[in-house]
Enzyme design. Structure first.
Site, PDB file in Angstrom:
ATOM      1  N   GLU A  49       0.816  -1.227   0.000  1.00  0.00           N
ATOM      2  CA  GLU A  49       0.000   0.000   0.000  1.00  0.00           C
ATOM      3  C   GLU A  49       0.841   1.264   0.000  1.00  0.00           C
ATOM      4  O   GLU A  49       0.418   2.301  -0.512  1.00  0.00           O
ATOM      5  CB  GLU A  49      -0.961   0.013   1.189  1.00  0.00           C
ATOM      6  CG  GLU A  49      -2.094  -0.994   1.091  1.00  0.00           C
ATOM      7  CD  GLU A  49      -1.726  -2.377   1.614  1.00  0.00           C
ATOM      8  OE1 GLU A  49      -0.524  -2.605   1.919  1.00  0.00           O
ATOM      9  OE2 GLU A  49      -2.623  -3.234   1.730  1.00  0.00           O
ATOM     10  N   GLN A 112      -8.748  -6.616  11.622  1.00  0.00           N
ATOM     11  CA  GLN A 112      -8.289  -5.560  10.708  1.00  0.00           C
ATOM     12  C   GLN A 112      -8.981  -4.217  10.970  1.00  0.00           C
ATOM     13  O   GLN A 112      -9.245  -3.458  10.042  1.00  0.00           O
ATOM     14  CB  GLN A 112      -8.457  -5.991   9.241  1.00  0.00           C
ATOM     15  CG  GLN A 112      -7.522  -7.147   8.881  1.00  0.00           C
ATOM     16  CD  GLN A 112      -7.362  -7.370   7.397  1.00  0.00           C
ATOM     17  OE1 GLN A 112      -8.256  -7.101   6.606  1.00  0.00           O
ATOM     18  NE2 GLN A 112      -6.203  -7.885   6.997  1.00  0.00           N
ATOM     19  N   LYS A 161     -17.549  -0.897   5.908  1.00  0.00           N
ATOM     20  CA  LYS A 161     -18.049  -1.804   4.882  1.00  0.00           C
ATOM     21  C   LYS A 161     -19.577  -1.739   4.754  1.00  0.00           C
ATOM     22  O   LYS A 161     -20.113  -1.712   3.641  1.00  0.00           O
ATOM     23  CB  LYS A 161     -17.610  -3.227   5.220  1.00  0.00           C
ATOM     24  CG  LYS A 161     -17.805  -4.212   4.091  1.00  0.00           C
ATOM     25  CD  LYS A 161     -17.195  -5.556   4.459  1.00  0.00           C
ATOM     26  CE  LYS A 161     -17.326  -6.539   3.300  1.00  0.00           C
ATOM     27  NZ  LYS A 161     -16.756  -7.855   3.664  1.00  0.00           N
TER      28      LYS A 161
END
Lengths: 553, 170
Positions: A49, A112, A161
């Site tokens: 990333e 996460q 999400k």
């Protein structure tokens, strides 16, 4: 129109005319990547990333447009942190999307999960945690506006999400809603008059131009100002390429590793015109000894930069292009031949030189690259000695042709940033000059380079050392070299080959000259491992805590 | 030198963290900070008392203005203003001492808001000097606990710090 928030996000990017997004997907970003599947936006898959954010940064620096990157929650987000800080320090416009665990799990130490808005608060211009899916389009509108206006900078949007999956009535707002955000572009007319008066009265003016010139697109005005008032120009590292490197009024970079004539001109000047620069410690050295005889005019878009490190006589808050456009008509063409003669004397007395004895010299490599590209290339660098040699010996012709990590000094920036720049400028020759320390910090992006099949040319100035640290230890630790020698390196030519990239190794001027034409004729990426003289120092150098007139040459 | 800043911010989650983070990160000292909604529920007002010389103050104000959610920053200690703090003090109050404590409360126009078997809670509002004097007067009796708000402040007369651009007169 009914869309999921993730689809709305992609639609917003299309409406912002985003062409390329750099990223690496993950669980929390599944909805967004699913929406990208149906979009015409090019997604560049990086290998880490940090590569994504540096590539977006390189893209933004090369074009002046907003760079966009994305990563998943948790480690994906934290891997962006260095790149975000880097963009923040150098005022680079980025919009960064991170995935987040569903809102129902936020705050529970879920898998996460990381508080990326909390982590990036001090290194973003602004950031958002999206809780209401319907608010996302307005947030994206605001983010692009904040990133690209005023003093540019990175804006992060953290998207849980479940928010991404929710359905909304989509429309893209025309206006931003930011009651507390009103950057000031026009300089105050009274201050501009005062500046003109100081310039008229000055006998020995110096223009000190920084990255703000490039951000404002004010290079033409800068040249006009210098020529009108016959003032020499010094650049900060970030300012390099804002003024033509071969212009007779150009004195190169000032500061820690600046040219002696730039530093001495600043020391002797009676008026310092600071344009889009921020009196960084690497520029000023000991502040009390910086431009001690000078009145100071400071033009900056960020009011907080004015008076922060140095007290100034005429502060002007505004966009440097607009301020210069207002200032120029107030100035008459002035001949300052005595001052320019003195500056010329300094140039001749203290030229920027190096010895070509003792192996392949890094400065020579940079000069040869310059000769072969005629200053037309876009040069990205990493951080360290090689970066300073590029800053000193490559004469930049056009704005945005140097892409380098200034404020943060983040090793590992070069390769992904060069990839971003080359993607942005397919018709241009992009060159990466890197060092053996920096290069290995994001070396995995060679795969991205190969995959994207970009014509990037990489010059690795290899001294088997963390050369800049070695130099510091030589001067400040009496030569006790600790943890600066690499006793093992991979064979970089073989490594390039493993990535499907053509590689050469050179260790003499002759070998370099032989391969250079081939390097530039090659349509694809090439790596040149330049085994340089290992103990070469970056000189001149201002010792720590000293004034910039006290250089070691 | 201490300054009282009146800061109007968007009433968003996280805005307090941004302001507090800015102060700690840049090494500015907050003496006190009070936050509350204004008459417009979308906007909150922070009253921040900050210690520092003119140069520090200028930087604090400029850095605050850089925060996107900060709408307006005014240094109101430069002008005529009213400022108030509120303190709650729980003091030892054996029955034979209660009379004296009530007299002190009277002098400071404080109120007795709780009476226990051996303690009293007194509530007092005022500027910093008055609160300090009140606290000192009660100290000999034994202060068990003390809670105080940060300072809040407002300009005198018809001047006000509103969100429509600059400070306005009538």
């Amino acid at each position: 129109m009914k869309l999921t928030a993730a689809q709305a996000l992609v639609r917003c990017l299309e409406l912002e005319q985003v062409e390329v997004v750099f990223g690496l997907p993950g669980g929390a970003m599944l909805p967004v990547y699913d929406a990208l599947y149906h979009s015409s936006i090019k997604h560049v898959l990086v290998r880490h990333e940090q590569g994504a954010v540096h590539a977006a940064d390189g893209y933004a620096r090369a074009t002046g447009r907003v760079g966009v990157c994305m990563a998943t929650s948790g480690p994906g987000a934290t891997n962006l942190v260095t790149g975000i800080a880097n963009a923040y320090m150098d005022s680079v416009p980025l919009v960064i999307f991170t995935g987040q665990v569903p809102t129902t799990q936020v705050g529970t130490d879920a898998f996460q999960e990381v508080d990326i808005t909390g982590i990036t608060m001090p290194i973003t211009k602004h950031n958002y945690l999206v809780k209401d899916p319907a608010a996302l389009p307005q947030i994206i509108k605001n983010a692009f506006h904040i990133a690209s206006t005023g003093r540019p900078g990175p804006v992060l949007i953290d998207l849980p999400k479940d928010v991404a999956q929710a359905t909304i009535d989509f429309y893209y707002p025309e206006k931003v809603r930011l009651p507390g955000y009103r950057p000031n572009y026009q300089g105050h007319p009274a201050k501009i008059n005062q500046a003109a008066e100081l310039i008229r009265r000055s006998e020995r003016p110096v223009i000190y131009a920084g990255g703000g010139i490039i951000n404002a697109g004010a290079s033409e005005e800068l040249v006009q100002l210098a020529e009108t008032i016959s003032a020499p120009v010094v650049n900060t590292l970030m300012g390099l390429s804002s003024f033509p490197g071969d212009h007779p009024l150009f004195l190169g970079m000032l500061g820690l590793h600046g040219t002696r004539y730039a530093n001495l001109a600043v020391t002797e000047c009676d008026l310092l015109i600071a344009l889009g620069a921020r009196f960084d410690d690497r520029v000023t050295g000991k502040v009390a000894a910086f431009a001690p005889q000078a009145k100071i005019i400071h033009v900056d878009i960020d009011p907080a930069e004015i008076g922060k490190n140095v007290l100034v006589d005429v502060p002007i808050v505004g966009d440097v292009k607009q301020v210069l456009r207002a200032l120029l008509p107030l100035l008459d063409k002035t001949d300052r031949s005595r001052w320019l003669a003195r500056v010329q004397e300094l140039k001749e007395q203290y030229p920027l030189t190096y010895s070509r004895e003792g192996g392949l010299k890094p400065q020579y490599v940079v000069e040869e690259i310059y000769r072969h590209t005629g200053g037309e290339a876009v040069v990205a660098t990493d951080v360290g000695q090689h970066q300073m040699w590029v800053a000193q010996f490559y004469r930049f012709k056009r704005p945005r042709s140097l892409i380098s990590s200034g404020g943060l000094g983040a090793m590992g920036f070069g390769l992904p940033a060069a990839i971003g720049a080359q993607l942005a400028l397919p018709g241009k020759q992009v060159i990466l000059v890197t060092g053996d320390g920096s290069f290995q910090m994001n070396i995995q992006e060679l795969a991205t380079l190969r995959e994207q099949d970009l014509p990037l040319k990489i010059f690795l100035l290899n001294n088997y050392k963390l050369g800049m640290v070695r130099q510091l230890q030589q001067f400040y630790c009496e030569g006790r070299y600790m943890a600066v020698d690499f006793k093992f390196h991979p064979d970089f030519v073989l490594l390039a080959k493993a990535y499907g990239i053509k590689g050469y190794s050179v260790q003499s001027e002759k070998e370099l000259q032989e391969i250079l034409p081939r390097v530039f004729e090659e349509p694809g990426p090439v790596l040149v491992d330049c085994l340089i003289s290992p103990e070469e120092n970056v000189l001149p150098m201002v010792p720590a805590g000293r004034g910039i007139d006290e250089t070691i040459a | 030198m201490r300054h009282t800043l009146s800061v109007l911010v968007e009433n968003n989650p996280g805005v307090l963290a941004r302001v507090a983070g800015l102060f700690s990160r840049r090494g500015y000292n907050i003496d006190s900070l009070a936050v509350g909604r204004t008459d417009n529920p979308a906007i909150s007002r922070m009253t921040i008392v900050v210690e520092g010389d003119e140069r520090v103050l200028e930087q604090v104000i400029k850095q605050l203005r850089k925060l996107i959610e900060v709408i307006k920053v005014s240094d109101i200690s430069r002008e005529e203003h009213v400022d108030r703090e509120l303190v709650l003090i729980k003091v030892s109050a054996e029955p034979e001492k209660r009379g004296e404590i009530m007299q002190i409360a009277d002098i400071f126009r404080a109120r007795i808001v709780d009476l226990g078997r051996r303690t009293m809670i007194l509530e007092c509002t005022g500027n910093e000097g008055k609160i300090r004097a009140f606290e000192e007067s009660l100290r000999p009796y034994g202060i068990k606990e003390l809670v105080r708000t940060g300072k809040i402040a407002m300009l005198r007369g018809s001047r006000y710090t509103n969100i429509n651009g600059t400070r306005e007169d009538e």
